[in-house]
Design a protein around this motif. Structure first.
Motif, PDB file in Angstrom:
ATOM      1  N   TYR A   1      -4.534   1.815   6.191  1.00  0.00           N
ATOM      2  CA  TYR A   1      -5.779   2.202   6.002  1.00  0.00           C
ATOM      3  C   TYR A   1      -6.604   2.353   7.191  1.00  0.00           C
ATOM      4  O   TYR A   1      -6.372   1.479   8.272  1.00  0.00           O
ATOM      5  N   ASN A   2      -7.318   3.551   7.567  1.00  0.00           N
ATOM      6  CA  ASN A   2      -8.277   3.691   8.565  1.00  0.00           C
ATOM      7  C   ASN A   2      -9.275   4.375   8.212  1.00  0.00           C
ATOM      8  O   ASN A   2      -9.284   5.353   7.260  1.00  0.00           O
ATOM      9  N   THR A   3     -10.510   4.095   8.987  1.00  0.00           N
ATOM     10  CA  THR A   3     -11.699   4.791   8.496  1.00  0.00           C
ATOM     11  C   THR A   3     -11.685   6.316   9.469  1.00  0.00           C
ATOM     12  O   THR A   3     -12.726   7.256   9.036  1.00  0.00           O
ATOM     13  N   TYR A   4     -11.056   6.421  10.348  1.00  0.00           N
ATOM     14  CA  TYR A   4     -10.791   7.517  11.363  1.00  0.00           C
ATOM     15  C   TYR A   4     -10.049   8.649  10.390  1.00  0.00           C
ATOM     16  O   TYR A   4      -9.457   8.353   9.226  1.00  0.00           O
ATOM     17  N   ALA A   5     -10.000  10.137  10.843  1.00  0.00           N
ATOM     18  CA  ALA A   5      -9.681  10.976  10.180  1.00  0.00           C
ATOM     19  C   ALA A   5      -8.057  10.802  10.198  1.00  0.00           C
ATOM     20  O   ALA A   5      -7.331  10.416  11.215  1.00  0.00           O
ATOM     21  N   ASN A   6      -7.679  10.888   9.037  1.00  0.00           N
ATOM     22  CA  ASN A   6      -6.036  10.930   8.840  1.00  0.00           C
ATOM     23  C   ASN A   6      -5.507  11.788   9.619  1.00  0.00           C
ATOM     24  O   ASN A   6      -5.742  13.435   9.469  1.00  0.00           O
ATOM     25  N   PRO A   7      -4.364  11.813  10.572  1.00  0.00           N
ATOM     26  CA  PRO A   7      -3.738  12.773  11.237  1.00  0.00           C
ATOM     27  C   PRO A   7      -3.208  13.982  10.495  1.00  0.00           C
ATOM     28  O   PRO A   7      -3.013  15.025  10.901  1.00  0.00           O
ATOM     29  N   PHE A   8      -3.026  13.716   9.046  1.00  0.00           N
ATOM     30  CA  PHE A   8      -2.083  14.578   8.286  1.00  0.00           C
ATOM     31  C   PHE A   8      -2.968  15.384   7.263  1.00  0.00           C
ATOM     32  O   PHE A   8      -2.539  15.862   6.223  1.00  0.00           O
ATOM     33  N   VAL A   9      -4.387  15.137   7.482  1.00  0.00           N
ATOM     34  CA  VAL A   9      -5.269  15.917   6.522  1.00  0.00           C
ATOM     35  C   VAL A   9      -6.184  16.606   7.448  1.00  0.00           C
ATOM     36  O   VAL A   9      -6.970  16.103   8.199  1.00  0.00           O
ATOM     37  N   CYS A  10      -6.125  17.893   7.054  1.00  0.00           N
ATOM     38  CA  CYS A  10      -6.823  19.075   8.069  1.00  0.00           C
ATOM     39  C   CYS A  10      -8.273  18.920   7.670  1.00  0.00           C
ATOM     40  O   CYS A  10      -8.628  20.047   7.075  1.00  0.00           O
ATOM     41  N   LYS A  11      -9.034  17.953   7.744  1.00  0.00           N
ATOM     42  CA  LYS A  11     -10.437  17.765   7.566  1.00  0.00           C
ATOM     43  C   LYS A  11     -11.030  16.906   8.482  1.00  0.00           C
ATOM     44  O   LYS A  11     -10.484  15.880   8.767  1.00  0.00           O
ATOM     45  N   PRO A  12     -12.321  16.960   8.706  1.00  0.00           N
ATOM     46  CA  PRO A  12     -13.001  16.109   9.607  1.00  0.00           C
ATOM     47  C   PRO A  12     -12.974  14.572   8.718  1.00  0.00           C
ATOM     48  O   PRO A  12     -12.944  14.744   7.377  1.00  0.00           O
ATOM     49  N   ALA A  13     -13.278  13.563   9.532  1.00  0.00           N
ATOM     50  CA  ALA A  13     -13.340  12.335   8.707  1.00  0.00           C
ATOM     51  C   ALA A  13     -14.247  11.945   7.693  1.00  0.00           C
ATOM     52  O   ALA A  13     -13.936  11.531   6.443  1.00  0.00           O
ATOM     53  N   PHE A  14     -15.377  12.577   7.818  1.00  0.00           N
ATOM     54  CA  PHE A  14     -16.286  12.534   6.668  1.00  0.00           C
ATOM     55  C   PHE A  14     -15.979  13.207   5.500  1.00  0.00           C
ATOM     56  O   PHE A  14     -16.657  13.191   4.406  1.00  0.00           O
ATOM     57  N   LYS A  15     -15.419  14.216   5.498  1.00  0.00           N
ATOM     58  CA  LYS A  15     -14.793  15.128   4.421  1.00  0.00           C
ATOM     59  C   LYS A  15     -13.640  14.523   3.743  1.00  0.00           C
ATOM     60  O   LYS A  15     -13.370  15.108   2.875  1.00  0.00           O
ATOM     61  N   GLN A  16     -12.883  13.797   4.355  1.00  0.00           N
ATOM     62  CA  GLN A  16     -11.716  13.032   3.770  1.00  0.00           C
ATOM     63  C   GLN A  16     -12.120  11.906   2.896  1.00  0.00           C
ATOM     64  O   GLN A  16     -12.936  11.295   3.181  1.00  0.00           O
ATOM     65  N   SER A  17     -11.481  12.036   1.607  1.00  0.00           N
ATOM     66  CA  SER A  17     -11.718  11.060   0.606  1.00  0.00           C
ATOM     67  C   SER A  17     -11.039   9.584   0.988  1.00  0.00           C
ATOM     68  O   SER A  17     -10.174   9.466   1.786  1.00  0.00           O
ATOM     69  N   VAL A  18     -11.697   8.536   0.272  1.00  0.00           N
ATOM     70  CA  VAL A  18     -10.916   7.208   0.594  1.00  0.00           C
ATOM     71  C   VAL A  18      -9.472   7.245   0.332  1.00  0.00           C
ATOM     72  O   VAL A  18      -8.654   6.711   1.426  1.00  0.00           O
ATOM     73  N   ARG A  19      -8.980   7.988  -0.532  1.00  0.00           N
ATOM     74  CA  ARG A  19      -7.367   8.006  -0.778  1.00  0.00           C
ATOM     75  C   ARG A  19      -6.735   8.775   0.280  1.00  0.00           C
ATOM     76  O   ARG A  19      -5.683   8.267   0.763  1.00  0.00           O
ATOM     77  N   GLN A  20      -7.494   9.702   0.937  1.00  0.00           N
ATOM     78  CA  GLN A  20      -6.660  10.568   2.046  1.00  0.00           C
ATOM     79  C   GLN A  20      -6.741   9.636   3.325  1.00  0.00           C
ATOM     80  O   GLN A  20      -5.955   9.659   4.092  1.00  0.00           O
ATOM     81  N   LYS A  21      -7.256   8.532   3.558  1.00  0.00           N
ATOM     82  CA  LYS A  21      -7.573   7.762   4.467  1.00  0.00           C
ATOM     83  C   LYS A  21      -6.335   6.672   4.442  1.00  0.00           C
ATOM     84  O   LYS A  21      -6.054   5.822   5.526  1.00  0.00           O
ATOM     85  N   TYR A  22      -5.575   6.331   3.188  1.00  0.00           N
ATOM     86  CA  TYR A  22      -4.592   5.438   3.196  1.00  0.00           C
ATOM     87  C   TYR A  22      -3.468   6.098   3.989  1.00  0.00           C
ATOM     88  O   TYR A  22      -3.263   7.402   4.006  1.00  0.00           O
ATOM     89  N   THR A  23      -2.563   5.082   4.669  1.00  0.00           N
ATOM     90  CA  THR A  23      -1.571   5.657   5.666  1.00  0.00           C
ATOM     91  C   THR A  23      -0.236   5.482   5.237  1.00  0.00           C
ATOM     92  O   THR A  23       0.133   5.526   3.944  1.00  0.00           O
ATOM     93  N   GLY A  24       0.576   4.744   5.913  1.00  0.00           N
ATOM     94  CA  GLY A  24       1.973   4.440   5.489  1.00  0.00           C
ATOM     95  C   GLY A  24       2.323   3.112   4.683  1.00  0.00           C
ATOM     96  O   GLY A  24       1.309   2.364   4.710  1.00  0.00           O
ATOM     97  N   ARG A  25       3.455   2.770   4.658  1.00  0.00           N
ATOM     98  CA  ARG A  25       3.744   1.581   4.359  1.00  0.00           C
ATOM     99  C   ARG A  25       3.976   0.327   5.450  1.00  0.00           C
ATOM    100  O   ARG A  25       4.486   0.717   6.367  1.00  0.00           O
ATOM    101  N   GLU A  26       3.483  -0.798   5.121  1.00  0.00           N
ATOM    102  CA  GLU A  26       3.557  -1.866   5.877  1.00  0.00           C
ATOM    103  C   GLU A  26       4.449  -2.986   5.534  1.00  0.00           C
ATOM    104  O   GLU A  26       4.624  -3.215   4.260  1.00  0.00           O
ATOM    105  N   PHE A  27       4.931  -3.613   6.578  1.00  0.00           N
ATOM    106  CA  PHE A  27       5.879  -4.748   6.350  1.00  0.00           C
ATOM    107  C   PHE A  27       5.478  -6.021   7.385  1.00  0.00           C
ATOM    108  O   PHE A  27       4.808  -5.478   8.366  1.00  0.00           O
ATOM    109  N   VAL A  28       5.913  -6.977   6.985  1.00  0.00           N
ATOM    110  CA  VAL A  28       5.735  -8.013   8.358  1.00  0.00           C
ATOM    111  C   VAL A  28       7.250  -8.584   8.383  1.00  0.00           C
ATOM    112  O   VAL A  28       8.132  -8.798   7.575  1.00  0.00           O
ATOM    113  N   VAL A  29       7.517  -8.825   9.745  1.00  0.00           N
ATOM    114  CA  VAL A  29       8.955  -9.434  10.027  1.00  0.00           C
ATOM    115  C   VAL A  29       8.781 -10.563  10.826  1.00  0.00           C
ATOM    116  O   VAL A  29       7.589 -10.522  11.503  1.00  0.00           O
ATOM    117  N   PRO A  30       9.605 -11.572  11.071  1.00  0.00           N
ATOM    118  CA  PRO A  30       9.534 -12.713  11.528  1.00  0.00           C
ATOM    119  C   PRO A  30       9.285 -12.224  13.061  1.00  0.00           C
ATOM    120  O   PRO A  30      10.071 -11.278  13.482  1.00  0.00           O
TER     121      PRO A  30
END
Length: 296
Positions: free
Chosen positions: A211-240
């Motif tokens: 998640y980020n509060t910046y504009a999602n690179p893959f949504v063609c709108k300014p950050a303030f016009k992007q929904s919270v849902r649109q600002k979620y990004t990819g899958r995260e993992f943790v590895v040793p």
């Protein structure tokens, strides 16, 4: 295959004191290729866009040379899905079941993040749990009483000791908290120890999505016009966390970050001058060229 961003010149996925390193999935790597495919002639959109998608705050003036490591894991080494529940299970496995992390406090933490309304985000959840003001956090302020952080959160940070980004180590950080924190072991304290000891920052979702509060690179709108849902990004993992020379295969890609003056797209949107094709690129090999592969 996984990807982890790191300071250029590092010898390990994360600084050596960290127990686990954060990693993006192969799905994220495909999205980085899509960025390169769309914006190969505007390198800062590719480099900064990669960091934004990976969940970096503070990108308006980020200047640390940063690379993307793309790698596979040794046989038998397991990637974990970093939900809050996973972190506390890992702590139980490492240190034994302990009253240091009460189930009731874990539950309160999970519920604070799982009951967000459609216009509420994880930075707001962090503020609700810890008291730290979102506006100050997004401006790069460190946690303190001056930005509203509550006593439990600050007390837990102090008891845990230095972050592995400084002179600490994750495991000793968790042990310091377990033995040295004398305040209420509530959701704020749980959030603090994850924040301090394992880089579970204020943008972390607790559900293994970026998640980020910046504009999602893959949504063609300014950050303030992007929904919270649109600002979620990819899958995260943790590895040793491990040294690069311990990985079966690994390449290092230099990210071109440009100058801070070139980063208006973080707010105005990446395709503010006209939407471009941002779908999956044609599959292609990644070469050790110091940049992401050129678009076909």
């Amino acid at each position: 295959m996984f990807g982890t961003t790191h300071t250029r010149g590092s010898t390990s996925l994360y600084p050596s004191g960290f127990w686990y390193a954060w990693a993006g999935s192969s799905t994220n790597l495909e999205r980085y290729l899509a960025l390169r495919n769309a914006y190969g002639d505007e390198p800062p959109k590719v480099g900064i866009g990669t960091l934004s998608y990976a969940g970096y705050p503070g990108l308006n003036d980020w200047s640390i040379p940063t690379n993307l490591a793309v790698y596979t894991l040794p046989v038998g080494v397991q990637a974990r899905v970093p939900s809050f529940e996973t972190w506390f299970r890992l702590l139980d496995e490492e240190f034994g079941t302990s009253a240091a992390y009460p189930l009731s406090a874990q539950t309160d933490l999970v519920l604070a993040y799982s009951r967000l309304g459609p216009h509420e985000d994880v930075v707001g959840a962090f503020q609700a749990v810890t008291g730290c003001k979102r506006a100050a956090l997004l401006k790069g302020k460190d946690p303190s009483a001056g930005i509203g952080c509550n006593a439990s959160f600050l007390g837990a940070l102090a008891a845990a000791g230095p972050s592995p980004y400084a002179t600490g180590e994750s495991k000793s950080c968790f042990q310091n908290f377990a033995s040295g924190y004398n305040g209420p072991r509530n959701a704020a304290a749980m959030r603090a120890v994850l924040y301090q000891c394992q880089d579970v920052g204020f943008l972390n979702t607790g559900v293994a999505l970026g998640y980020n509060t910046y504009a999602n690179p893959f949504v063609c709108k300014p950050a303030f016009k992007q929904s919270v849902r649109q600002k979620y990004t990819g899958r995260e993992f943790v590895v040793p966390n491990m040294n690069f020379d311990a990985l079966p295969s690994q390449i290092d890609i230099e990210l071109e970050l440009g100058e801070p003056s070139e980063r208006g797209f973080l707010q105005t949107g990446y395709c503010s001058t006209g939407c471009r094709h941002l779908g999956p690129p044609k599959r292609e090999a990644v070469h050790r060229t110091g940049s992401l592969p050129s678009p076909r």
